[in-house]
Design an enzyme around this catalytic site. Sequence first.
Site, PDB file in Angstrom:
ATOM      1  N   ALA A  19      -2.364  -5.408   7.289  1.00 56.75           N
ATOM      2  CA  ALA A  19      -1.086  -4.725   7.503  1.00 56.75           C
ATOM      3  C   ALA A  19      -1.049  -3.401   6.744  1.00 56.75           C
ATOM      4  CB  ALA A  19       0.066  -5.624   7.061  1.00 56.75           C
ATOM      5  N   HIS A  36       0.825  -1.213   0.000  1.00 59.05           N
ATOM      6  CA  HIS A  36       0.000   0.000   0.000  1.00 59.05           C
ATOM      7  C   HIS A  36       0.863   1.269   0.000  1.00 59.05           C
ATOM      8  CE1 HIS A  36      -3.843   2.001   0.649  1.00 59.05           C
ATOM      9  NE2 HIS A  36      -3.195   2.826   1.446  1.00 59.05           N
ATOM     10  N   VAL A  58       1.368  -1.722   5.606  1.00 54.00           N
ATOM     11  CA  VAL A  58       2.307  -1.667   4.479  1.00 54.00           C
ATOM     12  C   VAL A  58       1.945  -2.666   3.392  1.00 54.00           C
ATOM     13  CG1 VAL A  58       4.210  -0.895   5.939  1.00 54.00           C
ATOM     14  CG2 VAL A  58       3.945  -3.335   5.465  1.00 54.00           C
ATOM     15  N   GLU A  59       0.892  -3.459   3.597  1.00 53.81           N
ATOM     16  CA  GLU A  59       0.524  -4.430   2.569  1.00 53.81           C
ATOM     17  C   GLU A  59      -0.825  -4.035   1.944  1.00 53.81           C
ATOM     18  OE1 GLU A  59       1.790  -8.556   3.428  1.00 53.81           O
ATOM     19  OE2 GLU A  59       2.573  -7.804   5.318  1.00 53.81           O
ATOM     20  N   MET A  60      -1.930  -4.570   2.466  1.00 54.30           N
ATOM     21  CA  MET A  60      -3.210  -4.271   1.821  1.00 54.30           C
ATOM     22  C   MET A  60      -3.996  -3.180   2.554  1.00 54.30           C
ATOM     23  SD  MET A  60      -3.932  -8.247   0.844  1.00 54.30           S
ATOM     24  CE  MET A  60      -5.396  -8.127  -0.170  1.00 54.30           C
TER      25      MET A  60
END
Lengths: 349, 349
Positions: free
Chosen positions: B134, B94, B136-138
């Site tokens: 998360a 993201h 930093v992910e989705m």
Amino acid sequence: MIKRTLVKALALSLGVMAGTVAADDLMDRAQGTFEPIPKYPPVIDGNELTQAKVELGKMLFFEPRLSSSHLISCNTCHNVGMGGDDYLPVSIGHGWQKGPRNSPTVFNAVFNAAQFWDGRAADLAEQAKGPVQAGVEMSSTPERVVATLKSMPDYVERFEDAFPGQGDPVSFNNMAVAIEAFEATLITPDSDFDKYLRGNADALNEREKEGLALFMDRGCTACHSGVNLGGQEYYPFGLVTRPGGEILPEGDKGRFAVTATASDEYVFRASPLRNIELTAPYFHSGAVWSLEEAVAVMGTAQLGTELKDNEVDSIVAFLKSLTGTVPEIRYPILPPSTGSTPRPTDMIQ
Amino acid sequence: MIKRTLVKALALSLGVMAGTVAADDLMDRAQGTFEPIPKYPPVIDGNELTQAKVELGKMLFFEPRLSSSHLISCNTCHNVGMGGDDYLPVSIGHGWQKGPRNSPTVFNAVFNAAQFWDGRAADLAEQAKGPVQAGVEMSSTPERVVATLKSMPDYVERFEDAFPGQGDPVSFNNMAVAIEAFEATLITPDSDFDKYLRGNADALNEREKEGLALFMDRGCTACHSGVNLGGQEYYPFGLVTRPGGEILPEGDKGRFAVTATASDEYVFRASPLRNIELTAPYFHSGAVWSLEEAVAVMGTAQLGTELKDNEVDSIVAFLKSLTGTVPEIRYPILPPSTGSTPRPTDMIQ
């Protein structure tokens, strides 16, 4: 079916059943204005659709290593599981940058006269070269793409098979040609409207037929006709009334950027309407999420008509009959990177 | 083939052909240390793999609208066309943020004792909930995911079919359970090494057998054994010699973050080695691109051995025999967003 045919024959011979005669007239007019999606991919001049080329093109379409970050592939923004686009107002690309315009669907794109919202690419092969190099999309270079593809023996072999007899088949141009070959297979035949165009009067219900009649009578077909109901010609957005800046951002003057001709300000390629229910949000700005609202905006902006709610609903019902059978696609297996594959670089240039 | 079998039978009966006898001994030892990948997905306690659930799980695995940006799906970082991961040192998520660790392959993950590099998820269903939330992910939330899925009638129906008899089947937990069911089907049987383990002595060539013998004799099997050659237990990275900060970044203390136990500093789950040739770059840091270098680093760091080049090459040849048949996957057709689908938000929270 037989019963209906008999009734129809009767109606035609006696000329007394006005409703059915009108319906036949509607079908005649529709057949003169639109064309069904063919069952098989079309022939492309100079690009024979061999199995080797189409399969290679599929791999390249799904290949994130065509982007310098190794994250973004054609399928990222033209997702074959999501109507051939990304369900986003504007696409997110390299470095989380946003593109300026809504991603058009790849489905049936082969039937468009030209590619991009401003028609700046003549065909799909030329189109495919754009996003790969665009700094806000995949941010790569032809040299980097060729080095990447040549670093993987499986790709080298597949290019040789797809482009036999060429001395140096792994080229940026052949990448684009192979992608075009694959994309030409991404057609969606067998929508209810296609069945209707092929002569099955029952394929559309009354509401959808009302919508079709309105679509033709109100003049939507001036821009949206042919096989893709659009995608053929360029027209000013805001022909009668220019929409507000949210829908028609002032900074994007459309085809003017291609032709530098004043009359091309805010001129865009008429959007193809196939599978339109799958490709929200709408317009080059991606500013409108509802198909009803998009139809209403078209009424005021292009036709100078305030469509009634039930007219909008009928037109939307008709537009939903344009949803065809999307192609079944097996996810391709991409070869692993090797020691000579250029490493991903995720820096914004 | 027949010839070789005869020679082998002769050797066994006479006991004079040391090389062949040693090979049989090698197979016996290998069969006692490793297990082949089964031909069919395993049974998961409490998660029956029904067709409805597996198909739903596949859709969710490819569903970018599980991310708040609508751009990132499970398949973005665990790409089924790219060895089940993303060929990146660390994943991009993201807002173009980078994750802290290399994305592990989803292939055969069902055979791991626990998930993530630090084993902080007990199973795939628990794992699947992590990246969705998360930042930093989705970067989504359970509430947002449920609202998204409930906004699309096709998903609601599919959850009802996949989880019959449940009052409120569209839940964040069931999302994870369905994804686990799909992921359990992502196994790669029939590698050359599997054929060897099943008794076909010809399935590995001499080089690969040398590598297998070295792999066992030098002690690699202390951490890398079982069906996945790893993925079962936790070990300190740098057991003998701690690698430099590029390979073993000081800021990532591995399982220490899960257990807060000093002895777990720099402890990681032993990496599963199935399809390792497809999953560069290597280690939790993704710092090493070459499999040869990774093997050499393991020699010095874990075994205190400077492996000779030809030993490294043999071990790498053996490791490449672990590449199995990756599953064929039809790209799922995802339902279109509706008026009530939460809109994409690409802001970094």
